[in-house]
Design a protein around this motif. Structure first.
Motif, PDB file in Angstrom:
ATOM      1  N   ARG A  61      10.176  -4.965   3.205  1.00 57.91           N
ATOM      2  CA  ARG A  61      11.567  -4.802   3.663  1.00 57.91           C
ATOM      3  C   ARG A  61      12.470  -4.663   2.442  1.00 57.91           C
ATOM      4  NH1 ARG A  61      13.186  -9.243   7.883  1.00 57.91           N
ATOM      5  NH2 ARG A  61      14.997  -7.870   7.883  1.00 57.91           N
ATOM      6  N   ILE A  62      13.139  -3.589   2.375  1.00 57.80           N
ATOM      7  CA  ILE A  62      14.063  -3.326   1.257  1.00 57.80           C
ATOM      8  C   ILE A  62      15.466  -3.301   1.807  1.00 57.80           C
ATOM      9  CG2 ILE A  62      14.721  -1.698  -0.531  1.00 57.80           C
ATOM     10  CD1 ILE A  62      11.853  -0.741  -0.586  1.00 57.80           C
ATOM     11  N   ARG A  63      16.318  -4.072   1.117  1.00 59.79           N
ATOM     12  CA  ARG A  63      17.719  -4.157   1.562  1.00 59.79           C
ATOM     13  C   ARG A  63      18.609  -3.496   0.522  1.00 59.79           C
ATOM     14  NH1 ARG A  63      20.902  -9.700   3.220  1.00 59.79           N
ATOM     15  NH2 ARG A  63      22.843  -8.704   3.919  1.00 59.79           N
ATOM     16  N   LYS A  64      19.453  -2.627   0.992  1.00 55.86           N
ATOM     17  CA  LYS A  64      20.337  -1.895   0.101  1.00 55.86           C
ATOM     18  C   LYS A  64      21.713  -2.576   0.068  1.00 55.86           C
ATOM     19  CE  LYS A  64      22.106   1.960   1.369  1.00 55.86           C
ATOM     20  NZ  LYS A  64      22.292   3.401   1.725  1.00 55.86           N
ATOM     21  N   ILE A  65      22.179  -2.827  -1.154  1.00 53.95           N
ATOM     22  CA  ILE A  65      23.524  -3.421  -1.332  1.00 53.95           C
ATOM     23  C   ILE A  65      24.330  -2.449  -2.161  1.00 53.95           C
ATOM     24  CG2 ILE A  65      24.824  -5.343  -2.253  1.00 53.95           C
ATOM     25  CD1 ILE A  65      22.347  -7.066  -1.930  1.00 53.95           C
ATOM     26  N   CYS A  66      25.508  -2.160  -1.711  1.00 57.77           N
ATOM     27  CA  CYS A  66      26.393  -1.270  -2.469  1.00 57.77           C
ATOM     28  C   CYS A  66      27.660  -2.007  -2.859  1.00 57.77           C
ATOM     29  CB  CYS A  66      26.719  -0.019  -1.665  1.00 57.77           C
ATOM     30  SG  CYS A  66      27.595  -0.328  -0.126  1.00 57.77           S
ATOM     31  N   VAL A  67      28.079  -1.785  -4.082  1.00 59.61           N
ATOM     32  CA  VAL A  67      29.296  -2.402  -4.618  1.00 59.61           C
ATOM     33  C   VAL A  67      30.163  -1.303  -5.185  1.00 59.61           C
ATOM     34  CG1 VAL A  67      30.250  -4.025  -6.289  1.00 59.61           C
ATOM     35  CG2 VAL A  67      28.048  -4.514  -5.215  1.00 59.61           C
ATOM     36  N   HIS A  68      31.426  -1.334  -4.826  1.00 59.97           N
ATOM     37  CA  HIS A  68      32.335  -0.300  -5.290  1.00 59.97           C
ATOM     38  C   HIS A  68      32.613  -0.498  -6.778  1.00 59.97           C
ATOM     39  CE1 HIS A  68      35.655   2.525  -5.320  1.00 59.97           C
ATOM     40  NE2 HIS A  68      35.252   2.920  -4.081  1.00 59.97           N
ATOM     41  N   LYS A  69      32.731   0.572  -7.521  1.00 59.91           N
ATOM     42  CA  LYS A  69      32.979   0.489  -8.956  1.00 59.91           C
ATOM     43  C   LYS A  69      34.305  -0.185  -9.277  1.00 59.91           C
ATOM     44  CE  LYS A  69      30.179   4.397 -10.487  1.00 59.91           C
ATOM     45  NZ  LYS A  69      30.175   5.695 -11.187  1.00 59.91           N
ATOM     46  N   ARG A  70      35.268  -0.007  -8.383  1.00 60.85           N
ATOM     47  CA  ARG A  70      36.564  -0.638  -8.650  1.00 60.85           C
ATOM     48  C   ARG A  70      36.420  -2.167  -8.698  1.00 60.85           C
ATOM     49  NH1 ARG A  70      38.446   3.262  -4.969  1.00 60.85           N
ATOM     50  NH2 ARG A  70      38.576   1.660  -3.360  1.00 60.85           N
ATOM     51  N   TRP A  71      35.584  -2.692  -7.713  1.00 57.35           N
ATOM     52  CA  TRP A  71      35.368  -4.154  -7.703  1.00 57.35           C
ATOM     53  C   TRP A  71      34.586  -4.606  -8.945  1.00 57.35           C
ATOM     54  CZ3 TRP A  71      38.207  -6.970  -4.719  1.00 57.35           C
ATOM     55  CH2 TRP A  71      38.692  -6.458  -3.529  1.00 57.35           C
ATOM     56  N   ALA A 109      37.030  -4.589 -11.664  1.00 53.52           N
ATOM     57  CA  ALA A 109      37.958  -5.720 -11.498  1.00 53.52           C
ATOM     58  C   ALA A 109      37.275  -7.029 -11.860  1.00 53.52           C
ATOM     59  CB  ALA A 109      38.474  -5.753 -10.062  1.00 53.52           C
ATOM     60  N   SER A 110      36.010  -7.168 -11.436  1.00 47.05           N
ATOM     61  CA  SER A 110      35.277  -8.396 -11.763  1.00 47.05           C
ATOM     62  C   SER A 110      35.086  -8.533 -13.266  1.00 47.05           C
ATOM     63  CB  SER A 110      33.914  -8.392 -11.066  1.00 47.05           C
ATOM     64  OG  SER A 110      34.081  -8.348  -9.663  1.00 47.05           O
ATOM     65  N   ALA A 111      34.738  -7.372 -13.897  1.00 51.16           N
ATOM     66  CA  ALA A 111      34.564  -7.404 -15.347  1.00 51.16           C
ATOM     67  C   ALA A 111      35.878  -7.762 -16.046  1.00 51.16           C
ATOM     68  CB  ALA A 111      34.046  -6.064 -15.832  1.00 51.16           C
ATOM     69  N   ALA A 112      36.965  -7.162 -15.532  1.00 47.58           N
ATOM     70  CA  ALA A 112      38.270  -7.476 -16.124  1.00 47.58           C
ATOM     71  C   ALA A 112      38.623  -8.943 -15.920  1.00 47.58           C
ATOM     72  CB  ALA A 112      39.334  -6.575 -15.529  1.00 47.58           C
ATOM     73  N   GLY A 113      38.353  -9.443 -14.695  1.00 47.38           N
ATOM     74  CA  GLY A 113      38.630 -10.859 -14.418  1.00 47.38           C
ATOM     75  C   GLY A 113      37.804 -11.766 -15.305  1.00 47.38           C
ATOM     76  N   LEU A 114      36.502 -11.410 -15.462  1.00 46.61           N
ATOM     77  CA  LEU A 114      35.637 -12.217 -16.323  1.00 46.61           C
ATOM     78  C   LEU A 114      36.138 -12.199 -17.763  1.00 46.61           C
ATOM     79  CD1 LEU A 114      33.068 -13.891 -16.604  1.00 46.61           C
ATOM     80  CD2 LEU A 114      31.804 -11.758 -16.984  1.00 46.61           C
ATOM     81  N   PHE A 115      36.604 -11.033 -18.204  1.00 44.07           N
ATOM     82  CA  PHE A 115      37.142 -10.928 -19.557  1.00 44.07           C
ATOM     83  C   PHE A 115      38.376 -11.812 -19.728  1.00 44.07           C
ATOM     84  CE2 PHE A 115      40.023  -8.827 -22.563  1.00 44.07           C
ATOM     85  CZ  PHE A 115      39.243  -8.872 -23.713  1.00 44.07           C
ATOM     86  N   VAL A 116      39.241 -11.764 -18.695  1.00 48.00           N
ATOM     87  CA  VAL A 116      40.456 -12.603 -18.751  1.00 48.00           C
ATOM     88  C   VAL A 116      40.082 -14.075 -18.797  1.00 48.00           C
ATOM     89  CG1 VAL A 116      42.512 -13.315 -17.481  1.00 48.00           C
ATOM     90  CG2 VAL A 116      41.925 -10.888 -17.653  1.00 48.00           C
ATOM     91  N   VAL A 117      39.109 -14.446 -17.927  1.00 48.03           N
ATOM     92  CA  VAL A 117      38.682 -15.856 -17.915  1.00 48.03           C
ATOM     93  C   VAL A 117      38.112 -16.256 -19.264  1.00 48.03           C
ATOM     94  CG1 VAL A 117      37.019 -17.472 -16.908  1.00 48.03           C
ATOM     95  CG2 VAL A 117      38.308 -15.911 -15.437  1.00 48.03           C
TER      96      VAL A 117
END
Length: 284
Positions: free
Chosen positions: A21-31, A34-42
């Motif tokens: 069973r293979i499950r596909k997860i997609c994440v938008h590049k904007r998120w 944003a996560s990378a930017a948030g992590l950088f800020v933190v």
């Protein structure tokens, strides 16, 4: 053609021999951005906070060091003040001892001062100054003890005059036959001449005694005493403390005497000794 901004990740959730069973997860590049930017800020906030903590710790360390230095400076200042007070006390005592001993301190015409100086900027220098001050105090105490002993030891002439009969055997001064033992030193002096205490002490006898006439005994301590006989007047009382050079009476011819003079005795443990040893220049 539409651009796909999504980011795909495939995660194998579970596998077996029969199927997977293979499950596909997609994440938008904007998120993701944003996560990378948030992590950088933190991370920046954490680094700034850590930097602030280190700076605060350094500030506290410097403040603590400054406080320690201020305390040491205050301690050294207090020690210097105490040393100055001790030096001033020694100088005052030295002046008093000079006055008592009759030595006048030189008085300079001006107040010229100068010379090379080494600042007291270390514990070693302060300790050296402390040692010098202690040595000066020790020497001053020794000098003070010497002056005190000298002051309580007969060392001046009670009256100025020619020496007559001394301690020992002599012919009867009244013309009788035989010899007698004389226990003091006769000093010829004019009637009414002031008689001075040869040393500081306490009067233990002041009055009339057979042979002495009007007489004064002075106890100087440590078994040492002096007697002054044939006085015409007595100026002290029993129990009175006298200082060296103080007038205790006047020359006379009372008692067993052939004329005005002073009968002077020095006794150690009530035994008469030769007073010449206590008269400066008498043996010259």
């Amino acid at each position: 053609m539409t651009r796909d901004d999504r980011f795909y990740a495939f995660i194998v959730a579970r596998t077996s021999r029969s199927r997977a069973r293979i499950r596909k997860i997609c994440v938008h590049k904007r998120w993701l951005k944003a996560s990378a930017a948030g992590l950088f800020v933190v991370m920046c906030v954490l680094m700034y906070g850590f930097y602030g903590l280190t700076q605060q710790a350094e500030h506290l360390r410097i403040e603590h060091e400054n406080e320690r230095l201020r305390a040491e400076n205050e301690q050294q200042r207090q020690q210097l003040q105490n040393l100055n007070n001790r030096v001033n006390a020694v100088e005052d005592q030295s002046r008093k001892l000079a006055e008592v001993s009759g030595v006048e301190s030189p008085k300079p015409a001006g107040r010229g001062e100068g010379g090379p100086a080494r600042p007291v900027d270390s514990a070693a220098a302060l300790a050296a100054l402390e040692a010098k001050t202690a040595k000066l105090e020790h020497e001053m105490r020794m000098y003070e003890s010497f002056i005190r002993f000298h002051d309580s030891r007969p060392s001046i002439w009670p009256v100025t005059g020619r020496l007559e009969s001394g301690v020992g055997g002599r012919r009867n001064p009244f013309g009788g036959r035989g010899y007698e033992y004389h226990e003091g030193q006769d000093i010829d002096a004019t009637y009414g001449t002031p008689v001075q205490a040869a040393a500081s002490g306490r009067v233990i006898t002041a009055g009339w005694q057979r042979g002495y006439g009007k007489v004064v005994y002075v106890d100087h301590g440590n078994g040492l005493s002096t007697r002054y006989g044939h006085l015409s007047a007595i100026d002290v009382a029993v129990g009175q403390t006298v200082t060296q050079g103080q007038t205790i009476g006047l020359v006379g011819s009372t008692g067993r005497s052939t004329g005005p003079h002073l009968h002077y005795e020095v006794r150690i443990n009530n035994q008469p000794v030769d007073p010449k040893r206590y008269l400066p220049g008498a043996d010259q």
